[in-house]
Design a protein around this motif. Sequence first.
Motif, PDB file in Angstrom:
ATOM      1  N   THR A 132      84.807 -49.926-107.287  1.00  0.00           N
ATOM      2  CA  THR A 132      84.668 -48.831-106.325  1.00  0.00           C
ATOM      3  C   THR A 132      85.484 -49.095-105.065  1.00  0.00           C
ATOM      4  OG1 THR A 132      82.399 -48.514-107.109  1.00  0.00           O
ATOM      5  CG2 THR A 132      82.991 -47.453-105.041  1.00  0.00           C
ATOM      6  N   GLU A 133      85.198 -50.228-104.413  1.00  0.00           N
ATOM      7  CA  GLU A 133      85.741 -50.509-103.080  1.00  0.00           C
ATOM      8  C   GLU A 133      87.206 -50.940-103.088  1.00  0.00           C
ATOM      9  OE1 GLU A 133      83.005 -53.525-101.864  1.00  0.00           O
ATOM     10  OE2 GLU A 133      81.305 -52.171-102.157  1.00  0.00           O
ATOM     11  N   HIS A 138      86.579 -44.217-110.343  1.00  0.00           N
ATOM     12  CA  HIS A 138      85.486 -43.241-110.329  1.00  0.00           C
ATOM     13  C   HIS A 138      84.417 -43.577-111.364  1.00  0.00           C
ATOM     14  CE1 HIS A 138      83.341 -39.445-110.315  1.00  0.00           C
ATOM     15  NE2 HIS A 138      83.612 -39.278-111.592  1.00  0.00           N
ATOM     16  N   LEU A 186      80.785 -43.971-110.343  1.00  0.00           N
ATOM     17  CA  LEU A 186      80.754 -44.753-109.111  1.00  0.00           C
ATOM     18  C   LEU A 186      80.664 -43.908-107.848  1.00  0.00           C
ATOM     19  CD1 LEU A 186      83.463 -47.337-110.181  1.00  0.00           C
ATOM     20  CD2 LEU A 186      80.981 -47.477-110.477  1.00  0.00           C
ATOM     21  N   TYR A 187      81.204 -42.720-107.865  1.00  0.00           N
ATOM     22  CA  TYR A 187      81.096 -41.819-106.701  1.00  0.00           C
ATOM     23  C   TYR A 187      81.289 -40.399-107.153  1.00  0.00           C
ATOM     24  CZ  TYR A 187      86.227 -41.762-106.692  1.00  0.00           C
ATOM     25  OH  TYR A 187      87.551 -41.632-107.053  1.00  0.00           O
TER      26      TYR A 187
END
Length: 187
Positions: A132-133, A138, A186-187
Amino acid sequence: MNLTRQLSASSSGEGSEQVNLRPLELSDASELAAAYLRNREHLEQWEPTRGDDFFTVAGQEASIRAKLGHYAGGSEVPWVITGSRGIHGMITLTGIVRGPFQNANLGYWIDRECTGRGLASGAVAAVVGMATEELGLHRVQAATLLHNAASQAVLSRCGFDRIGVAPAYLHIAGEWQDHLLFQRVLY
């Protein structure tokens, strides 16, 4: 981009062991060959059939070079899980696809002497965080053999959802086997 993390794992005695998750390096070949050889029987039911060369330093050097080539091309990120007794396992994001998909496949293994100590869960959680970071993905997906309850539990603990069964999905242990598919958005 920081692709290194520290993990905690319960030790076989009291207390915990400091474990590191770091990108794979060519210098890991000897130790990785020893880890694979030590775990050959443990892993053979979960992995593709491996020739004897795979378990040698030269075989691991070739494998690592290929993985590092995929890493340089942006389609793979391989990590080793290391601790006081050397390499405890590996975890890899493969098949990274950018564009509208932003997806990767997750695979991992843990040394038979280190199972049940939270290493797999810690490593999966750390990699999901980096996906993610650091990598901007995604979605991460994973697949387990239908009877691999331990790996399914790791994925569930790390927020993955079951999405179905894929018949004859991968050639594992010498035969095409059905797999249970998981994903984590993830988002």
